[in-house]
Design a protein around this motif. Structure first.
Motif, PDB file in Angstrom:
ATOM      1  N   CYS A   1      31.668  54.706  37.160  1.00  0.00           N
ATOM      2  CA  CYS A   1      33.047  54.813  36.671  1.00  0.00           C
ATOM      3  C   CYS A   1      33.320  53.851  35.514  1.00  0.00           C
ATOM      4  CB  CYS A   1      34.041  54.553  37.800  1.00  0.00           C
ATOM      5  SG  CYS A   1      34.065  55.858  39.048  1.00  0.00           S
ATOM      6  N   HIS A   2      32.905  52.602  35.672  1.00  0.00           N
ATOM      7  CA  HIS A   2      33.224  51.586  34.667  1.00  0.00           C
ATOM      8  C   HIS A   2      32.308  51.635  33.447  1.00  0.00           C
ATOM      9  CE1 HIS A   2      36.509  49.569  36.700  1.00  0.00           C
ATOM     10  NE2 HIS A   2      35.829  49.658  37.823  1.00  0.00           N
ATOM     11  N   GLY A   3      31.203  52.351  33.530  1.00  0.00           N
ATOM     12  CA  GLY A   3      30.282  52.468  32.404  1.00  0.00           C
ATOM     13  C   GLY A   3      29.323  51.304  32.323  1.00  0.00           C
ATOM     14  N   PRO A   4      28.207  51.465  31.584  1.00  0.00           N
ATOM     15  CA  PRO A   4      27.171  50.433  31.518  1.00  0.00           C
ATOM     16  C   PRO A   4      27.651  49.104  30.928  1.00  0.00           C
ATOM     17  CG  PRO A   4      26.574  52.349  30.170  1.00  0.00           C
ATOM     18  CD  PRO A   4      27.868  52.657  30.846  1.00  0.00           C
ATOM     19  N   GLN A   5      28.603  49.144  30.024  1.00  0.00           N
ATOM     20  CA  GLN A   5      29.136  47.909  29.438  1.00  0.00           C
ATOM     21  C   GLN A   5      30.507  47.543  30.013  1.00  0.00           C
ATOM     22  OE1 GLN A   5      27.832  50.322  26.939  1.00  0.00           O
ATOM     23  NE2 GLN A   5      25.911  49.260  27.307  1.00  0.00           N
ATOM     24  N   GLY A   6      30.946  48.269  31.047  1.00  0.00           N
ATOM     25  CA  GLY A   6      32.224  47.966  31.682  1.00  0.00           C
ATOM     26  C   GLY A   6      33.433  48.436  30.900  1.00  0.00           C
ATOM     27  N   LYS A   7      33.251  49.421  30.020  1.00  0.00           N
ATOM     28  CA  LYS A   7      34.346  49.875  29.151  1.00  0.00           C
ATOM     29  C   LYS A   7      35.168  51.026  29.728  1.00  0.00           C
ATOM     30  CE  LYS A   7      32.180  48.192  25.002  1.00  0.00           C
ATOM     31  NZ  LYS A   7      31.852  48.411  23.619  1.00  0.00           N
ATOM     32  N   GLY A   8      34.904  51.383  30.986  1.00  0.00           N
ATOM     33  CA  GLY A   8      35.676  52.450  31.618  1.00  0.00           C
ATOM     34  C   GLY A   8      35.249  53.832  31.176  1.00  0.00           C
ATOM     35  N   ASP A   9      34.016  53.949  30.705  1.00  0.00           N
ATOM     36  CA  ASP A   9      33.557  55.218  30.148  1.00  0.00           C
ATOM     37  C   ASP A   9      32.363  55.815  30.898  1.00  0.00           C
ATOM     38  OD1 ASP A   9      31.713  53.304  29.442  1.00  0.00           O
ATOM     39  OD2 ASP A   9      31.679  53.819  27.316  1.00  0.00           O
ATOM     40  N   GLY A  10      32.266  55.521  32.184  1.00  0.00           N
ATOM     41  CA  GLY A  10      31.189  56.088  32.988  1.00  0.00           C
ATOM     42  C   GLY A  10      31.407  57.575  33.229  1.00  0.00           C
ATOM     43  N   PRO A  11      30.385  58.291  33.688  1.00  0.00           N
ATOM     44  CA  PRO A  11      30.490  59.738  33.885  1.00  0.00           C
ATOM     45  C   PRO A  11      31.535  60.150  34.922  1.00  0.00           C
ATOM     46  CG  PRO A  11      28.414  58.918  34.773  1.00  0.00           C
ATOM     47  CD  PRO A  11      29.052  57.786  34.025  1.00  0.00           C
ATOM     48  N   ASP A  12      31.851  59.279  35.877  1.00  0.00           N
ATOM     49  CA  ASP A  12      32.854  59.605  36.897  1.00  0.00           C
ATOM     50  C   ASP A  12      34.214  58.978  36.609  1.00  0.00           C
ATOM     51  OD1 ASP A  12      30.838  60.965  38.166  1.00  0.00           O
ATOM     52  OD2 ASP A  12      30.553  59.487  39.767  1.00  0.00           O
ATOM     53  N   ALA A  13      34.380  58.412  35.414  1.00  0.00           N
ATOM     54  CA  ALA A  13      35.634  57.746  35.058  1.00  0.00           C
ATOM     55  C   ALA A  13      36.773  58.747  34.902  1.00  0.00           C
ATOM     56  CB  ALA A  13      35.460  56.967  33.760  1.00  0.00           C
ATOM     57  N   ASP A  14      37.969  58.276  35.172  1.00  0.00           N
ATOM     58  CA  ASP A  14      39.175  59.062  34.946  1.00  0.00           C
ATOM     59  C   ASP A  14      39.587  58.830  33.494  1.00  0.00           C
ATOM     60  OD1 ASP A  14      41.721  60.105  34.728  1.00  0.00           O
ATOM     61  OD2 ASP A  14      42.514  59.070  36.487  1.00  0.00           O
TER      62      ASP A  14
ATOM     63  N   ALA B   1      42.748  57.032  32.676  1.00  0.00           N
ATOM     64  CA  ALA B   1      42.889  55.633  33.070  1.00  0.00           C
ATOM     65  C   ALA B   1      41.839  54.751  32.411  1.00  0.00           C
ATOM     66  CB  ALA B   1      42.789  55.530  34.593  1.00  0.00           C
ATOM     67  N   ALA B   2      41.238  55.231  31.333  1.00  0.00           N
ATOM     68  CA  ALA B   2      40.151  54.489  30.681  1.00  0.00           C
ATOM     69  C   ALA B   2      40.571  53.076  30.292  1.00  0.00           C
ATOM     70  CB  ALA B   2      39.641  55.258  29.464  1.00  0.00           C
ATOM     71  N   GLU B   3      41.780  52.914  29.794  1.00  0.00           N
ATOM     72  CA  GLU B   3      42.232  51.578  29.391  1.00  0.00           C
ATOM     73  C   GLU B   3      42.287  50.624  30.583  1.00  0.00           C
ATOM     74  OE1 GLU B   3      46.131  49.416  27.522  1.00  0.00           O
ATOM     75  OE2 GLU B   3      45.635  51.406  26.766  1.00  0.00           O
ATOM     76  N   ASP B   4      42.781  51.116  31.718  1.00  0.00           N
ATOM     77  CA  ASP B   4      42.852  50.284  32.918  1.00  0.00           C
ATOM     78  C   ASP B   4      41.470  50.016  33.509  1.00  0.00           C
ATOM     79  OD1 ASP B   4      45.621  49.944  32.961  1.00  0.00           O
ATOM     80  OD2 ASP B   4      45.917  51.825  34.032  1.00  0.00           O
ATOM     81  N   MET B   5      40.531  50.900  33.263  1.00  0.00           N
ATOM     82  CA  MET B   5      39.182  50.751  33.812  1.00  0.00           C
ATOM     83  C   MET B   5      38.274  49.916  32.915  1.00  0.00           C
ATOM     84  SD  MET B   5      38.692  54.611  35.221  1.00  0.00           S
ATOM     85  CE  MET B   5      37.047  54.300  35.816  1.00  0.00           C
ATOM     86  N   ASP B   6      38.728  49.605  31.715  1.00  0.00           N
ATOM     87  CA  ASP B   6      37.942  48.820  30.766  1.00  0.00           C
ATOM     88  C   ASP B   6      37.965  47.354  31.199  1.00  0.00           C
ATOM     89  OD1 ASP B   6      36.816  47.449  28.635  1.00  0.00           O
ATOM     90  OD2 ASP B   6      37.886  48.599  27.109  1.00  0.00           O
ATOM     91  N   LEU B   7      36.817  46.863  31.648  1.00  0.00           N
ATOM     92  CA  LEU B   7      36.716  45.495  32.155  1.00  0.00           C
ATOM     93  C   LEU B   7      36.482  44.473  31.050  1.00  0.00           C
ATOM     94  CD1 LEU B   7      34.373  46.339  35.160  1.00  0.00           C
ATOM     95  CD2 LEU B   7      36.867  46.075  35.202  1.00  0.00           C
TER      96      LEU B   7
ATOM     97  N   LYS C   1      42.882  40.720  26.854  1.00  0.00           N
ATOM     98  CA  LYS C   1      44.307  40.524  27.137  1.00  0.00           C
ATOM     99  C   LYS C   1      44.633  40.709  28.613  1.00  0.00           C
ATOM    100  CE  LYS C   1      45.760  45.260  26.119  1.00  0.00           C
ATOM    101  NZ  LYS C   1      46.600  46.123  25.359  1.00  0.00           N
ATOM    102  N   ARG C   2      43.728  41.332  29.363  1.00  0.00           N
ATOM    103  CA  ARG C   2      43.965  41.537  30.786  1.00  0.00           C
ATOM    104  C   ARG C   2      43.437  40.384  31.633  1.00  0.00           C
ATOM    105  NH1 ARG C   2      41.347  46.261  32.579  1.00  0.00           N
ATOM    106  NH2 ARG C   2      42.811  46.354  34.282  1.00  0.00           N
ATOM    107  N   ALA C   3      42.749  39.435  31.004  1.00  0.00           N
ATOM    108  CA  ALA C   3      42.118  38.336  31.742  1.00  0.00           C
ATOM    109  C   ALA C   3      43.124  37.522  32.552  1.00  0.00           C
ATOM    110  CB  ALA C   3      41.352  37.432  30.792  1.00  0.00           C
ATOM    111  N   SER C   4      44.277  37.223  31.979  1.00  0.00           N
ATOM    112  CA  SER C   4      45.256  36.399  32.686  1.00  0.00           C
ATOM    113  C   SER C   4      45.824  37.111  33.911  1.00  0.00           C
ATOM    114  CB  SER C   4      46.388  35.983  31.747  1.00  0.00           C
ATOM    115  OG  SER C   4      47.073  37.121  31.267  1.00  0.00           O
ATOM    116  N   ARG C   5      45.869  38.431  33.861  1.00  0.00           N
ATOM    117  CA  ARG C   5      46.378  39.201  35.012  1.00  0.00           C
ATOM    118  C   ARG C   5      45.291  39.463  36.044  1.00  0.00           C
ATOM    119  NH1 ARG C   5      48.651  43.555  31.230  1.00  0.00           N
ATOM    120  NH2 ARG C   5      46.820  44.630  32.013  1.00  0.00           N
TER     121      ARG C   5
END
Length: 89
Positions: free
Chosen positions: A12-25, A28-34, A38-42
């Motif tokens: 789901c999260h993809g090989p680099q954690g960008k939310g672009d895996g084959p089972d990703a939604d 919701a790619a932006e939310d799945m991008d690790l 800017k999301r670090a503080s949250r």
């Protein structure tokens, strides 16, 4: 953590954690991008652990507490944090 991420999270999260895996939604790619700094503080380590351990409804993420030990998940959390890009001021 990298091997466990590859086995359990990459689809789901993809090989680099960008939310672009084959089972990703794609909606919701932006939310799945690790990698987004800017999301670090949250999403400090404990929050990342909790989301993965217990799962989420939106974006959908299955709980891993039945598949991984806490130690395995903490290793994944540490690995995932290395994927995060450095925030530019």
């Amino acid at each position: 953590g990298k091997a466990t991420f590859k086995e359990k999270c990459q689809k789901c999260h993809g090989p680099q954690g960008k939310g672009d895996g084959p089972d990703a939604d794609p909606d919701a790619a932006e939310d799945m991008d690790l990698t987004t700094p800017k999301r670090a503080s949250r999403n400090p380590d404990g929050v990342v652990f909790d989301k993965a351990w217990n799962g989420r409804k939106k974006p959908k993420m299955p709980a891993v507490k039945e598949d991984l030990t806490k130690e395995q998940l903490w290793a994944v959390v540490a690995y995932v944090q290395t994927l995060r890009k450095t925030a530019t001021p």
